[in-house]
Design a protein around this motif. Structure first.
Motif, PDB file in Angstrom:
ATOM      1  N   ALA A 118       1.208  -1.102   0.010  1.00 21.10           N
ATOM      2  CA  ALA A 118      -0.186   0.107   0.045  1.00 21.10           C
ATOM      3  C   ALA A 118       0.870   1.311   0.057  1.00 21.10           C
ATOM      4  CB  ALA A 118      -1.138   0.103   1.291  1.00 21.10           C
ATOM      5  N   PHE A 119       1.916   1.026   0.892  1.00 19.54           N
ATOM      6  CA  PHE A 119       2.999   2.314   0.823  1.00 19.54           C
ATOM      7  C   PHE A 119       3.533   2.583  -0.482  1.00 19.54           C
ATOM      8  CE2 PHE A 119       6.490   4.723   2.057  1.00 19.54           C
ATOM      9  CZ  PHE A 119       6.129   5.611   2.825  1.00 19.54           C
ATOM     10  N   TYR A 120       3.838   1.517  -1.095  1.00 22.08           N
ATOM     11  CA  TYR A 120       4.726   1.523  -2.529  1.00 22.08           C
ATOM     12  C   TYR A 120       3.692   2.086  -3.514  1.00 22.08           C
ATOM     13  CZ  TYR A 120       6.428   0.466  -6.906  1.00 22.08           C
ATOM     14  OH  TYR A 120       6.897   0.372  -8.124  1.00 22.08           O
ATOM     15  N   ARG A 121       2.302   1.736  -3.456  1.00 25.86           N
ATOM     16  CA  ARG A 121       1.527   2.004  -4.692  1.00 25.86           C
ATOM     17  C   ARG A 121       1.140   3.668  -4.363  1.00 25.86           C
ATOM     18  NH1 ARG A 121      -0.723  -3.281  -4.080  1.00 25.86           N
ATOM     19  NH2 ARG A 121      -1.905  -2.613  -2.410  1.00 25.86           N
ATOM     20  N   PHE A 122       1.154   3.951  -3.060  1.00 19.08           N
ATOM     21  CA  PHE A 122       1.086   5.457  -2.824  1.00 19.08           C
ATOM     22  C   PHE A 122       2.264   6.076  -3.407  1.00 19.08           C
ATOM     23  CE2 PHE A 122       3.007   8.608   0.199  1.00 19.08           C
ATOM     24  CZ  PHE A 122       1.855   9.628  -0.074  1.00 19.08           C
ATOM     25  N   GLU A 173      -3.776  16.302  -3.900  1.00 15.36           N
ATOM     26  CA  GLU A 173      -4.866  15.248  -3.623  1.00 15.36           C
ATOM     27  C   GLU A 173      -4.329  14.035  -2.983  1.00 15.36           C
ATOM     28  OE1 GLU A 173      -6.651  14.207  -7.279  1.00 15.36           O
ATOM     29  OE2 GLU A 173      -7.397  16.240  -7.843  1.00 15.36           O
ATOM     30  N   MET A 174      -3.123  13.938  -3.332  1.00 20.73           N
ATOM     31  CA  MET A 174      -2.305  12.733  -2.612  1.00 20.73           C
ATOM     32  C   MET A 174      -2.392  13.082  -1.012  1.00 20.73           C
ATOM     33  SD  MET A 174      -1.589  10.440  -4.830  1.00 20.73           S
ATOM     34  CE  MET A 174      -0.390   9.508  -3.992  1.00 20.73           C
ATOM     35  N   ARG A 175      -1.910  14.482  -0.670  1.00 22.61           N
ATOM     36  CA  ARG A 175      -1.974  14.463   0.640  1.00 22.61           C
ATOM     37  C   ARG A 175      -3.291  14.589   1.288  1.00 22.61           C
ATOM     38  NH1 ARG A 175       2.484  16.504   3.220  1.00 22.61           N
ATOM     39  NH2 ARG A 175       3.633  17.242   1.478  1.00 22.61           N
ATOM     40  N   ALA A 176      -4.177  15.200   0.666  1.00 29.24           N
ATOM     41  CA  ALA A 176      -5.768  14.969   1.113  1.00 29.24           C
ATOM     42  C   ALA A 176      -6.250  13.566   1.066  1.00 29.24           C
ATOM     43  CB  ALA A 176      -6.724  15.860   0.082  1.00 29.24           C
ATOM     44  N   GLY A 177      -5.625  12.724   0.174  1.00 30.43           N
ATOM     45  CA  GLY A 177      -6.111  11.390   0.576  1.00 30.43           C
ATOM     46  C   GLY A 177      -5.613  10.544   1.789  1.00 30.43           C
ATOM     47  N   LEU A 178      -4.589  11.171   2.337  1.00 33.83           N
ATOM     48  CA  LEU A 178      -4.056  10.584   3.653  1.00 33.83           C
ATOM     49  C   LEU A 178      -4.897  11.181   4.811  1.00 33.83           C
ATOM     50  CD1 LEU A 178      -0.209  11.545   3.200  1.00 33.83           C
ATOM     51  CD2 LEU A 178      -1.367   9.194   3.132  1.00 33.83           C
ATOM     52  N   ALA A 179      -5.784  12.221   4.749  1.00 33.29           N
ATOM     53  CA  ALA A 179      -6.595  12.498   5.429  1.00 33.29           C
ATOM     54  C   ALA A 179      -7.971  12.270   5.366  1.00 33.29           C
ATOM     55  CB  ALA A 179      -6.713  14.042   5.420  1.00 33.29           C
ATOM     56  N   GLY A 180      -8.297  11.221   4.407  1.00 31.68           N
ATOM     57  CA  GLY A 180      -9.273  10.411   4.089  1.00 31.68           C
ATOM     58  C   GLY A 180     -10.280  10.988   2.744  1.00 31.68           C
ATOM     59  N   GLY A 185      -9.214  12.006  -0.837  1.00 35.54           N
ATOM     60  CA  GLY A 185      -8.372  12.539  -1.846  1.00 35.54           C
ATOM     61  C   GLY A 185      -8.170  11.395  -2.723  1.00 35.54           C
ATOM     62  N   ALA A 186      -6.809  11.376  -3.085  1.00 32.44           N
ATOM     63  CA  ALA A 186      -6.431  10.333  -4.102  1.00 32.44           C
ATOM     64  C   ALA A 186      -6.682   8.744  -3.504  1.00 32.44           C
ATOM     65  CB  ALA A 186      -5.086  10.459  -4.465  1.00 32.44           C
ATOM     66  N   PRO A 187      -7.108   7.772  -4.547  1.00 30.62           N
ATOM     67  CA  PRO A 187      -7.337   6.456  -3.737  1.00 30.62           C
ATOM     68  C   PRO A 187      -6.137   5.990  -3.160  1.00 30.62           C
ATOM     69  CG  PRO A 187      -7.581   6.587  -6.193  1.00 30.62           C
ATOM     70  CD  PRO A 187      -7.496   8.349  -5.764  1.00 30.62           C
ATOM     71  N   GLU A 188      -5.038   6.081  -3.953  1.00 29.97           N
ATOM     72  CA  GLU A 188      -3.840   5.288  -3.409  1.00 29.97           C
ATOM     73  C   GLU A 188      -3.495   5.971  -2.232  1.00 29.97           C
ATOM     74  OE1 GLU A 188      -3.479   5.499  -7.868  1.00 29.97           O
ATOM     75  OE2 GLU A 188      -3.873   6.990  -6.180  1.00 29.97           O
ATOM     76  N   ALA A 189      -3.660   7.089  -1.836  1.00 27.29           N
ATOM     77  CA  ALA A 189      -3.452   7.673  -0.549  1.00 27.29           C
ATOM     78  C   ALA A 189      -4.646   7.327   0.678  1.00 27.29           C
ATOM     79  CB  ALA A 189      -3.270   9.248  -0.608  1.00 27.29           C
ATOM     80  N   MET A 190      -5.753   7.351   0.353  1.00 22.00           N
ATOM     81  CA  MET A 190      -6.686   6.949   0.923  1.00 22.00           C
ATOM     82  C   MET A 190      -6.745   5.350   1.542  1.00 22.00           C
ATOM     83  SD  MET A 190     -10.072   8.577  -0.907  1.00 22.00           S
ATOM     84  CE  MET A 190     -11.149   7.987   0.413  1.00 22.00           C
ATOM     85  N   ALA A 191      -6.084   4.651   0.596  1.00 20.46           N
ATOM     86  CA  ALA A 191      -5.834   2.903   0.936  1.00 20.46           C
ATOM     87  C   ALA A 191      -4.862   2.842   1.642  1.00 20.46           C
ATOM     88  CB  ALA A 191      -5.355   2.309  -0.457  1.00 20.46           C
TER      89      ALA A 191
END
Length: 276
Positions: free
Chosen positions: A32-36, A60-67, A69-75
């Protein structure tokens, strides 16, 4: 996530990513970290996208870490929440990729290593956190991860310059040799550039000397074995870069060479008694 994907996957990397050596339950969060990281790296390195678009997508990647944003970050955020893992490592990677968009040159070795602190070091620390390793191992991991990053930069120095006008070779090293960044655009390295590459590879060997005890310091037997393999492959590539021209000669491992180095490393690691 975006249309900037390179199509590159974990099997295309220079070094093992969540290999079979690791326990299955640890491979999922690492992947998951690799795909991000791969998605964010593809954004930063895209040769045609505008800087503003890259920064928007990294946002968008950073927003995904907060839930949201980008799907890879959300995963990754979901896995981190389930495993109680710190997302600081992911945020530091995004800092590095943002720096890639904004900065194309590095003044000296210290500046390059400071970049590696954001672009490579967090990967090793995340893997150690996944395995519940003591953070006293971080300095050894940091040295290895920085070495891996510098090796990648030296291997791809010509391509990085030609394709995205990015130069990780320290400017002071080039200046001392009496050459400029334009030397990286030639089809063959000049003797002066060859000397610069060899010197930087030698400094990388110094990092690898620092990380040499890392495999023995790791508590998890299977992670210890993977670290031993990565250390050996890095040492082999650093030696190669002291002798070969990355602009005109092969400086990446073939599948055969990669496998051979890995097997030898595992045999040395096990029979030396590093892991009971």
């Amino acid at each position: 996530m975006s249309d900037l994907s390179s199509g590159k996957g974990h099997r295309d990397e220079n070094f093992p990513v969540a290999s079979f050596l690791l326990k299955p339950e640890h491979r999922a969060p690492i992947m998951a970290f690799y795909r991000f990281a791969r998605a964010a790296d593809d954004i930063a390195d895209h040769a045609e996208a505008l800087e503003t678009e890259k920064l928007r997508l990294l946002g968008e990647m950073r927003a995904g870490l907060a839930g949201n944003g980008a799907p890879e970050a959300m995963a990754l955020a979901k896995v981190a929440h389930e495993r109680q893992l710190d997302l600081v490592h992911a945020h530091e990677l995004l800092d590095a990729f943002t720096q890639d968009v904004m900065q194309r040159r590095y003044a000296d070795w210290d500046a390059l290593i400071a970049y590696c602190r954001l672009s490579a070091v967090p990967v090793g620390r995340f893997v150690l956190d996944v395995h519940g390793e003591d953070r006293s191992t971080w300095p050894l991991s940091d040295a290895l991860c920085a070495a891996l990053q510098v090796i990648n930069h030296l291997q791809d120095c010509g391509e990085d310059y030609r394709d995205i006008d990015r130069v990780y070779v320290p400017l002071d090293a080039l200046a001392e040799a009496g050459i400029g960044v334009e030397a990286l655009g030639e089809s063959r390295a000049s003797p002066a550039l060859r000397q610069v590459i060899a010197q930087l590879a030698g400094r990388t060997q110094g990092l690898l000397a620092q990380s040499a005890p890392f495999a023995s310091a790791v508590g998890d037997r299977r992670l210890s074995a993977e670290v031993a393999v990565i250390q050996a492959q890095a040492e082999d590539l650093a030696r190669l870069l002291t002798r070969r021209d990355p602009l005109s000669e092969p400086v990446h491992h073939s599948k055969l060479r990669m496998g051979s180095v890995a097997i030898q490393a595992l045999l040395r690691h096990w029979f030396a008694g590093d892991r009971a």
